[in-house]
Design a protein around this motif. Structure first.
Motif, PDB file in Angstrom:
ATOM      1  N   GLY A   1       0.823  -1.215   0.000  1.00 26.67           N
ATOM      2  CA  GLY A   1       0.000   0.000   0.000  1.00 26.67           C
ATOM      3  C   GLY A   1       0.849   1.254   0.000  1.00 26.67           C
ATOM      4  N   LEU A   2       1.933   1.231   0.770  1.00 28.45           N
ATOM      5  CA  LEU A   2       2.833   2.394   0.819  1.00 28.45           C
ATOM      6  C   LEU A   2       3.602   2.554  -0.488  1.00 28.45           C
ATOM      7  CD1 LEU A   2       4.367   2.189   4.430  1.00 28.45           C
ATOM      8  CD2 LEU A   2       2.418   3.520   3.663  1.00 28.45           C
ATOM      9  N   TYR A   3       3.979   1.421  -1.101  1.00 32.12           N
ATOM     10  CA  TYR A   3       4.746   1.503  -2.345  1.00 32.12           C
ATOM     11  C   TYR A   3       3.906   1.977  -3.525  1.00 32.12           C
ATOM     12  CZ  TYR A   3       9.195  -0.120  -0.566  1.00 32.12           C
ATOM     13  OH  TYR A   3      10.394  -0.186   0.104  1.00 32.12           O
ATOM     14  N   PHE A   4       2.575   1.812  -3.427  1.00 34.58           N
ATOM     15  CA  PHE A   4       1.699   2.328  -4.484  1.00 34.58           C
ATOM     16  C   PHE A   4       1.211   3.737  -4.145  1.00 34.58           C
ATOM     17  CE2 PHE A   4       1.357  -2.194  -5.657  1.00 34.58           C
ATOM     18  CZ  PHE A   4       1.651  -2.072  -7.006  1.00 34.58           C
ATOM     19  N   ASN A   5       2.064   4.454  -3.471  1.00 33.29           N
ATOM     20  CA  ASN A   5       1.763   5.827  -3.063  1.00 33.29           C
ATOM     21  C   ASN A   5       1.814   6.767  -4.272  1.00 33.29           C
ATOM     22  OD1 ASN A   5       2.123   8.484  -1.886  1.00 33.29           O
ATOM     23  ND2 ASN A   5       4.323   8.091  -1.943  1.00 33.29           N
ATOM     24  N   PRO A   6       0.717   7.468  -4.568  1.00 33.54           N
ATOM     25  CA  PRO A   6       0.724   8.366  -5.736  1.00 33.54           C
ATOM     26  C   PRO A   6       1.251   9.766  -5.423  1.00 33.54           C
ATOM     27  CG  PRO A   6      -1.481   8.250  -4.809  1.00 33.54           C
ATOM     28  CD  PRO A   6      -0.603   7.411  -3.926  1.00 33.54           C
ATOM     29  N   TYR A   7       1.741   9.988  -4.208  1.00 32.18           N
ATOM     30  CA  TYR A   7       2.118  11.346  -3.788  1.00 32.18           C
ATOM     31  C   TYR A   7       3.624  11.489  -3.604  1.00 32.18           C
ATOM     32  CZ  TYR A   7      -2.840  11.287  -3.033  1.00 32.18           C
ATOM     33  OH  TYR A   7      -4.197  11.139  -3.222  1.00 32.18           O
ATOM     34  N   GLY A   8       4.390  11.052  -4.600  1.00 33.50           N
ATOM     35  CA  GLY A   8       5.840  11.193  -4.520  1.00 33.50           C
ATOM     36  C   GLY A   8       6.513   9.878  -4.189  1.00 33.50           C
TER      37      GLY A   8
ATOM     38  N   ILE B   1       7.527   7.681   3.843  1.00 31.55           N
ATOM     39  CA  ILE B   1       7.984   7.096   5.113  1.00 31.55           C
ATOM     40  C   ILE B   1       8.568   8.182   6.017  1.00 31.55           C
ATOM     41  CG2 ILE B   1       9.701   5.530   6.129  1.00 31.55           C
ATOM     42  CD1 ILE B   1       9.186   3.680   3.681  1.00 31.55           C
ATOM     43  N   ASP B   2       9.324   9.116   5.438  1.00 39.22           N
ATOM     44  CA  ASP B   2       9.837  10.254   6.234  1.00 39.22           C
ATOM     45  C   ASP B   2       8.681  11.055   6.828  1.00 39.22           C
ATOM     46  OD1 ASP B   2      12.482   9.665   5.826  1.00 39.22           O
ATOM     47  OD2 ASP B   2      12.789  11.129   4.206  1.00 39.22           O
ATOM     48  N   ASP B   3       7.619  11.201   6.059  1.00 42.40           N
ATOM     49  CA  ASP B   3       6.418  11.902   6.528  1.00 42.40           C
ATOM     50  C   ASP B   3       5.810  11.167   7.724  1.00 42.40           C
ATOM     51  OD1 ASP B   3       4.436  13.848   6.495  1.00 42.40           O
ATOM     52  OD2 ASP B   3       3.297  12.936   4.854  1.00 42.40           O
TER      53      ASP B   3
ATOM     54  N   VAL C   1      -8.140   5.750  -1.084  1.00 42.33           N
ATOM     55  CA  VAL C   1      -7.933   6.700  -2.188  1.00 42.33           C
ATOM     56  C   VAL C   1      -7.880   5.955  -3.522  1.00 42.33           C
ATOM     57  CG1 VAL C   1      -6.250   8.274  -3.237  1.00 42.33           C
ATOM     58  CG2 VAL C   1      -6.792   8.482  -0.817  1.00 42.33           C
ATOM     59  N   PHE C   2      -7.145   4.835  -3.545  1.00 38.71           N
ATOM     60  CA  PHE C   2      -7.022   4.033  -4.763  1.00 38.71           C
ATOM     61  C   PHE C   2      -8.401   3.558  -5.230  1.00 38.71           C
ATOM     62  CE2 PHE C   2      -6.397  -0.040  -6.947  1.00 38.71           C
ATOM     63  CZ  PHE C   2      -5.493   0.327  -7.937  1.00 38.71           C
ATOM     64  N   ALA C   3      -9.225   3.070  -4.279  1.00 40.50           N
ATOM     65  CA  ALA C   3     -10.566   2.566  -4.621  1.00 40.50           C
ATOM     66  C   ALA C   3     -11.454   3.693  -5.159  1.00 40.50           C
ATOM     67  CB  ALA C   3     -11.202   1.925  -3.391  1.00 40.50           C
ATOM     68  N   ILE C   4     -11.364   4.864  -4.549  1.00 43.52           N
ATOM     69  CA  ILE C   4     -12.183   6.003  -4.999  1.00 43.52           C
ATOM     70  C   ILE C   4     -11.736   6.458  -6.387  1.00 43.52           C
ATOM     71  CG2 ILE C   4     -12.772   8.427  -4.552  1.00 43.52           C
ATOM     72  CD1 ILE C   4     -12.487   7.691  -1.505  1.00 43.52           C
TER      73      ILE C   4
ATOM     74  N   LEU D   1      -7.528  16.416   1.370  1.00 40.01           N
ATOM     75  CA  LEU D   1      -7.366  15.429   2.439  1.00 40.01           C
ATOM     76  C   LEU D   1      -6.057  14.652   2.334  1.00 40.01           C
ATOM     77  CD1 LEU D   1     -10.951  13.848   2.622  1.00 40.01           C
ATOM     78  CD2 LEU D   1      -9.869  15.261   4.377  1.00 40.01           C
ATOM     79  N   VAL D   2      -5.708  14.274   1.103  1.00 42.22           N
ATOM     80  CA  VAL D   2      -4.532  13.424   0.894  1.00 42.22           C
ATOM     81  C   VAL D   2      -3.661  14.059  -0.192  1.00 42.22           C
ATOM     82  CG1 VAL D   2      -3.726  11.091   0.418  1.00 42.22           C
ATOM     83  CG2 VAL D   2      -5.950  11.418   1.496  1.00 42.22           C
ATOM     84  N   TYR D   3      -2.451  14.430   0.183  1.00 42.33           N
ATOM     85  CA  TYR D   3      -1.544  15.180  -0.694  1.00 42.33           C
ATOM     86  C   TYR D   3      -0.129  14.865  -0.233  1.00 42.33           C
ATOM     87  CZ  TYR D   3      -2.070  17.860   3.568  1.00 42.33           C
ATOM     88  OH  TYR D   3      -2.142  18.208   4.900  1.00 42.33           O
ATOM     89  N   ARG D   4       0.850  15.329  -0.940  1.00 42.72           N
ATOM     90  CA  ARG D   4       2.236  15.093  -0.519  1.00 42.72           C
ATOM     91  C   ARG D   4       2.479  15.781   0.828  1.00 42.72           C
ATOM     92  NH1 ARG D   4       7.196  15.527  -4.714  1.00 42.72           N
ATOM     93  NH2 ARG D   4       5.607  14.435  -5.896  1.00 42.72           N
ATOM     94  N   GLY D   5       2.854  15.003   1.838  1.00 41.74           N
ATOM     95  CA  GLY D   5       3.073  15.558   3.176  1.00 41.74           C
ATOM     96  C   GLY D   5       1.835  15.549   4.056  1.00 41.74           C
ATOM     97  N   PHE D   6       0.785  14.819   3.640  1.00 39.40           N
ATOM     98  CA  PHE D   6      -0.485  14.867   4.387  1.00 39.40           C
ATOM     99  C   PHE D   6      -0.401  14.231   5.763  1.00 39.40           C
ATOM    100  CE2 PHE D   6      -0.905  10.543   2.782  1.00 39.40           C
ATOM    101  CZ  PHE D   6      -1.671   9.885   3.739  1.00 39.40           C
TER     102      PHE D   6
END
Length: 311
Positions: A107-114, A120-122, A174-177, A203-208
């Motif tokens: 789920g983390l690796y399919f992150n669309p926000y960078g 992970i740092d976030d 987010v992926f499902a929506i 709601l969901v963005y880079r650094g959210f």
């Protein structure tokens, strides 16, 4: 407020010039400066200059800078202390890889926000924020920082794993929506889908993870679940959806006008951010009432909350 913002850099420069006792420092990697005073005062002729020192995040190091208000000092101190802690603790990444279930890793690796490492740092920064809050906030004393450092060192690994699990659930939603938003769009639903996309971007963005905060991650997931419920009902009754959306738009316009009048220094204060979360709760009450809200919410209550905040 506009004049203060315009002269901010000049004021900062003046404070640095009068602080001739070496209180300001840069390139710091450890707490090597003893206790930090909560304020600094110096007499110059017939007047005195008062300033508030804080640690400042400079990414690869921290600095001590003087601020012209206690309000700005506290905000800078939180971020600066977070950075100093991150510079002095082992990274939880290895532990995260060992303890995180495979589904959550994917789920983390399919992150669309960078990049995934940025995400992970976030999560790690968010974990540090949680532990600073549990400690009671930033400290100005060397011994206090030592104790806070010990707490973060001992508890960060598990804290980050729990945060990462929540983040994976959010990204899965987010992926499902997004999957449902793709393809041909019926014109009766176009405005609603545009509204949903704008809501998700907020709601969901880079650094959210750090931006929304550890205490809002469960709520962020609930808001996304409310979007899913809305999407289920939308084809059945687009007219009712439109009527509710018009009400939300009015509240958002009122909030945006109010927010734009705020001094920039106040815009990310907790009481101000809470109004924005109230609008998300209003959406839940309109589009997915069965999910529930933690407190009663209405257009009137949101307006009252704005009126009660002293600018």
């Amino acid at each position: 407020a506009a004049l203060k913002e315009q002269l901010k850099a000049k004021v900062q420069e003046t404070l640095s010039l009068v602080a001739d006792d070496g209180i300001e420092q840069s390139g710091l990697h450890i707490w090597s400066f003893g206790d930090l005073p909560d304020h600094f005062e110096q007499k110059r002729g017939s007047y005195s200059v008062k300033a508030w020192p804080a640690l400042v995040d400079e990414k690869e190091s921290v600095a001590i800078r003087l601020f012209d208000s206690e309000h700005e000092q506290k905000k800078a101190m939180w971020r600066g202390q977070r950075r100093l802690l991150l510079l002095n603790i082992p990274s939880p990444i290895k532990y995260l890889h060992e303890k995180l279930p495979n589904k959550a890793k994917l789920g983390l690796y399919f992150n669309p926000y960078g990049k995934v490492l940025d995400l992970i740092d976030d999560c790690i920064a968010c974990g540090v924020d949680k532990l600073i809050a549990e400690y009671g906030g930033p400290t100005w004393q060397e011994e206090g920082f030592r104790q806070l450092h010990e707490k973060v060192r001992a508890e960060l690994n598990e804290t980050v794993v729990e945060i990462a699990k929540k983040v994976e659930q959010i990204l899965t939603a987010v992926f499902a929506i997004n999957k449902r938003l793709k393809g041909r769009v019926d014109m009766t639903m176009a405005l609603a889908l545009s509204d949903i996309k704008a809501q998700m971007n907020g709601l969901v963005y880079r650094g959210f993870v750090t931006g929304n905060g550890w205490n809002k991650l469960a709520d962020t997931l609930r808001y996304l679940q409310a979007i899913e419920r809305r999407l289920e009902k939308l084809p059945v009754d687009p007219h009712s959806d439109r009527a509710r959306m018009v009400k939300i738009e009015k509240v958002q316009q009122a909030w945006q006008g109010w927010f734009n009048k705020l001094p920039p220094v106040r815009r990310d204060d907790e009481d101000v951010k809470e109004i924005r979360w109230m609008i998300e709760e209003l959406r839940v009450s309109y589009f997915a009432q069965q999910l529930g809200t933690p407190y009663p919410v209405s257009e009137k209550r949101i307006q009252q909350a704005m009126d009660e905040i002293v600018l």
